[in-house]
Design a protein around this motif. Structure first.
Motif, PDB file in Angstrom:
ATOM      1  N   VAL A  12     -47.693  17.813  17.102  1.00  0.00           N
ATOM      2  CA  VAL A  12     -47.374  16.684  17.536  1.00  0.00           C
ATOM      3  C   VAL A  12     -46.167  16.751  18.153  1.00  0.00           C
ATOM      4  O   VAL A  12     -45.303  17.579  18.181  1.00  0.00           O
ATOM      5  N   TYR A  13     -45.932  16.248  19.337  1.00  0.00           N
ATOM      6  CA  TYR A  13     -44.840  15.867  20.217  1.00  0.00           C
ATOM      7  C   TYR A  13     -43.947  14.788  20.053  1.00  0.00           C
ATOM      8  O   TYR A  13     -45.308  12.913  20.306  1.00  0.00           O
ATOM      9  N   PRO A  14     -43.121  14.611  19.477  1.00  0.00           N
ATOM     10  CA  PRO A  14     -42.238  12.985  19.431  1.00  0.00           C
ATOM     11  C   PRO A  14     -41.816  12.410  20.676  1.00  0.00           C
ATOM     12  O   PRO A  14     -42.142  12.864  22.211  1.00  0.00           O
ATOM     13  N   VAL A  15     -42.455  11.218  21.078  1.00  0.00           N
ATOM     14  CA  VAL A  15     -42.145  10.286  22.136  1.00  0.00           C
ATOM     15  C   VAL A  15     -41.590   9.199  22.407  1.00  0.00           C
ATOM     16  O   VAL A  15     -41.453   8.576  20.714  1.00  0.00           O
ATOM     17  N   GLU A  16     -40.413   8.851  22.851  1.00  0.00           N
ATOM     18  CA  GLU A  16     -39.511   7.650  22.137  1.00  0.00           C
ATOM     19  C   GLU A  16     -39.519   6.867  23.779  1.00  0.00           C
ATOM     20  O   GLU A  16     -39.918   7.006  24.963  1.00  0.00           O
ATOM     21  N   VAL A  17     -39.547   5.303  23.213  1.00  0.00           N
ATOM     22  CA  VAL A  17     -39.775   4.548  24.170  1.00  0.00           C
ATOM     23  C   VAL A  17     -39.211   2.972  23.935  1.00  0.00           C
ATOM     24  O   VAL A  17     -38.277   3.280  23.202  1.00  0.00           O
ATOM     25  N   ARG A  18     -38.577   2.638  25.123  1.00  0.00           N
ATOM     26  CA  ARG A  18     -37.397   1.154  24.938  1.00  0.00           C
ATOM     27  C   ARG A  18     -37.953   0.186  25.214  1.00  0.00           C
ATOM     28  O   ARG A  18     -39.175  -0.188  25.931  1.00  0.00           O
ATOM     29  N   ILE A  19     -38.006  -0.609  24.299  1.00  0.00           N
ATOM     30  CA  ILE A  19     -38.829  -1.879  23.972  1.00  0.00           C
ATOM     31  C   ILE A  19     -37.488  -2.980  24.209  1.00  0.00           C
ATOM     32  O   ILE A  19     -36.989  -3.345  24.315  1.00  0.00           O
ATOM     33  N   GLU A  20     -38.467  -4.186  25.315  1.00  0.00           N
ATOM     34  CA  GLU A  20     -38.536  -5.080  25.781  1.00  0.00           C
ATOM     35  C   GLU A  20     -38.159  -5.718  25.027  1.00  0.00           C
ATOM     36  O   GLU A  20     -38.976  -6.675  24.738  1.00  0.00           O
ATOM     37  N   ASP A  21     -36.565  -6.820  24.647  1.00  0.00           N
ATOM     38  CA  ASP A  21     -36.730  -7.168  22.929  1.00  0.00           C
ATOM     39  C   ASP A  21     -35.413  -8.292  23.716  1.00  0.00           C
ATOM     40  O   ASP A  21     -34.262  -7.954  23.290  1.00  0.00           O
ATOM     41  N   PRO A  22     -35.301  -9.329  24.487  1.00  0.00           N
ATOM     42  CA  PRO A  22     -34.194 -10.084  24.996  1.00  0.00           C
ATOM     43  C   PRO A  22     -33.989 -11.260  24.462  1.00  0.00           C
ATOM     44  O   PRO A  22     -32.511 -11.154  23.977  1.00  0.00           O
ATOM     45  N   GLU A  23     -34.682 -11.328  23.380  1.00  0.00           N
ATOM     46  CA  GLU A  23     -34.224 -12.538  21.826  1.00  0.00           C
ATOM     47  C   GLU A  23     -33.794 -12.037  21.073  1.00  0.00           C
ATOM     48  O   GLU A  23     -33.341 -12.431  20.513  1.00  0.00           O
ATOM     49  N   GLY A  24     -33.514 -10.386  21.094  1.00  0.00           N
ATOM     50  CA  GLY A  24     -33.564  -9.640  19.576  1.00  0.00           C
ATOM     51  C   GLY A  24     -33.813 -10.304  18.543  1.00  0.00           C
ATOM     52  O   GLY A  24     -33.719  -9.694  17.103  1.00  0.00           O
ATOM     53  N   LEU A  25     -35.039 -10.180  18.497  1.00  0.00           N
ATOM     54  CA  LEU A  25     -36.107  -9.753  17.388  1.00  0.00           C
ATOM     55  C   LEU A  25     -36.229  -9.094  16.313  1.00  0.00           C
ATOM     56  O   LEU A  25     -36.483  -9.122  15.959  1.00  0.00           O
ATOM     57  N   LEU A  26     -36.440  -7.580  17.065  1.00  0.00           N
ATOM     58  CA  LEU A  26     -36.562  -7.131  16.200  1.00  0.00           C
ATOM     59  C   LEU A  26     -35.720  -5.957  15.703  1.00  0.00           C
ATOM     60  O   LEU A  26     -34.642  -6.016  16.759  1.00  0.00           O
ATOM     61  N   LEU A  27     -35.357  -5.629  14.173  1.00  0.00           N
ATOM     62  CA  LEU A  27     -34.062  -5.453  14.003  1.00  0.00           C
ATOM     63  C   LEU A  27     -34.446  -4.019  13.424  1.00  0.00           C
ATOM     64  O   LEU A  27     -34.899  -3.303  13.585  1.00  0.00           O
ATOM     65  N   PRO A  28     -33.442  -2.993  13.313  1.00  0.00           N
ATOM     66  CA  PRO A  28     -33.271  -1.594  12.864  1.00  0.00           C
ATOM     67  C   PRO A  28     -33.867  -0.825  12.036  1.00  0.00           C
ATOM     68  O   PRO A  28     -33.395  -2.177  10.688  1.00  0.00           O
ATOM     69  N   GLY A  29     -34.794  -0.917  11.587  1.00  0.00           N
ATOM     70  CA  GLY A  29     -35.822  -0.416  10.635  1.00  0.00           C
ATOM     71  C   GLY A  29     -36.558  -0.813  10.364  1.00  0.00           C
ATOM     72  O   GLY A  29     -38.359  -0.310   9.553  1.00  0.00           O
ATOM     73  N   MET A  30     -37.239  -1.767  11.470  1.00  0.00           N
ATOM     74  CA  MET A  30     -38.485  -2.634  11.448  1.00  0.00           C
ATOM     75  C   MET A  30     -39.887  -1.597  11.798  1.00  0.00           C
ATOM     76  O   MET A  30     -38.968  -1.028  12.907  1.00  0.00           O
ATOM     77  N   PRO A  31     -40.621  -1.673  10.662  1.00  0.00           N
ATOM     78  CA  PRO A  31     -41.785  -0.937  10.933  1.00  0.00           C
ATOM     79  C   PRO A  31     -42.514  -1.353  12.681  1.00  0.00           C
ATOM     80  O   PRO A  31     -42.912  -2.934  12.412  1.00  0.00           O
ATOM     81  N   VAL A  32     -43.528  -0.719  13.772  1.00  0.00           N
ATOM     82  CA  VAL A  32     -44.050  -1.102  14.468  1.00  0.00           C
ATOM     83  C   VAL A  32     -44.648  -0.292  14.935  1.00  0.00           C
ATOM     84  O   VAL A  32     -44.721   0.768  14.190  1.00  0.00           O
TER      85      VAL A  32
END
Length: 353
Positions: A317-337
């Motif tokens: 398996v290979y790690p893949v990193e994505v950058r999320i667009e969240d201008p409202e700041g709804l996603l908090l660190p540690g939140m599962p997605v």
């Protein structure tokens, strides 16, 4: 007995149905766009102390949001402030010494110029006296040659005048020699004064650097936020000693959240850096967040010791990193997605030879 058989048949049918549904769901998931699970991550920055000082006050609390440059904590600053005062006093002293050295160098220059002018004047006087002495000596010789045609008094007067000019010429030559030595000494003194002025100017520069360093130490008494974000932890309380390098606060910037998921080796061709993806969070089941792939790791993780069979390769398996667009700041660190790659990129991957 018949009732038990019926219950057994019903149980077998129910289990078979559940297993079939599970297989159908797994098959649809396998046929769907690739993706994976991850957790929201932010930019984590540790604010560290550069001084050996006690915490005087804390200006934020854990969980609070701060802007860039906000004051986080104040450290005891008596010693750095005393060092700054000492450095500033030393700077004033060196500046005064530099001004005195410059004045001394200027005075030495003027003295050297005056002595040089005096030496030039005595040299001109020597040349004039030499000419006068030559004329007087020739006049005295002519008077001697004339014998009794001139009086004795006239001959004595001519010799006396020539002798007087000779003595004046000798005195002028001595004066010129002394003036030349004084000029050389004045030149050396002027050069030494110039070197002292340069050394004093360098001492001023060193003192200014010491003041700047002391001011930096005083500035470190106030720890400020290097970026906007949330205060995740405060490691020290008021009154505790902060050693150099000690983490006093940890900030998390959630303005550009990221998430990392893992793709198996067989699906790696379906993702490229810059391709779009979709993120879903359990906290917002009816909402999706657009994202974009920023990195695909070139090295596999969870690698078997010996990769020999197709099954072993599928376990890569290979790690893949994505950058999320969240201008409202709804996603908090540690939140599962859940991250899903776009169907467009999957279709492009299927068309690749």
């Amino acid at each position: 007995m018949r009732r038990a058989v019926v219950l057994f048949i019903v149980l077998v049918v129910l289990l078979g149905t559940l297993l079939g549904l599970r297989l159908v769901r797994d098959r649809r998931a396998a046929e769907g766009p690739p993706g994976g699970s991850g957790v929201v991550e932010g930019t984590v920055v540790d604010v560290r102390s550069r001084l050996n000082a006690r915490v005087v006050s804390l200006h934020v609390e854990e969980g609070s949001r701060v802007e860039k440059g906000a004051l986080l904590a104040t450290l005891e600053c008596a010693e750095p402030e005393a060092l700054l005062a000492e450095a500033e006093a030393r700077l004033e002293m060196t500046r005064a010494q530099a001004h005195a050295a410059e004045a001394s160098a200027l005075a030495s220059l003027r003295t050297s110029e005056a002595v040089a002018a005096q030496a030039d004047g005595t040299q001109a006087q020597i040349e004039s006296l030499a000419a006068q002495h030559g004329l007087a000596a020739r006049h005295a010789e002519r008077m001697e040659l004339m014998g009794d045609a001139v009086t004795v008094a006239a001959r004595d007067q001519a010799r006396a005048q020539a002798e007087a000019l000779s003595q004046q010429l000798a005195a002028s030559r001595h004066s010129n020699s002394a003036a030349s030595r004084q000029a050389r000494a004045a030149t050396e003194q002027q050069r030494a004064s110039h070197e002292q002025a340069l050394a004093a100017a360098q001492a001023v520069q060193a003192a200014e650097a010491s003041v700047r360093r002391s001011r930096l130490s005083v500035a470190e008494c106030e720890l400020r936020a290097p970026l906007s974000g949330a205060v995740e932890t405060l490691a020290l309380d008021v009154g505790e000693l902060a050693l150099p390098g000690t983490v006093l606060a940890r900030l998390v910037d959630t303005s550009n959240p990221r998430a990392t998921f893992y793709l198996p080796n067989a699906e790696l061709s379906s993702v490229r850096s810059g391709e779009p993806s979709t993120v879903r969070a359990d906290a917002y089941p009816d909402r999706t967040f657009p994202a974009r792939v920023i990195t695909v790791a070139p090295k596999a993780e969870f690698t078997p010791r010996n990769v020999q069979t197709r099954t072993d390769r599928d376990r890569l398996v290979y790690p893949v990193e994505v950058r999320i667009e969240d201008p409202e700041g709804l996603l908090l660190p540690g939140m599962p997605v859940e991250i899903t790659l776009s169907e467009r990129s999957t279709a492009v991957a299927e068309r690749r030879p």
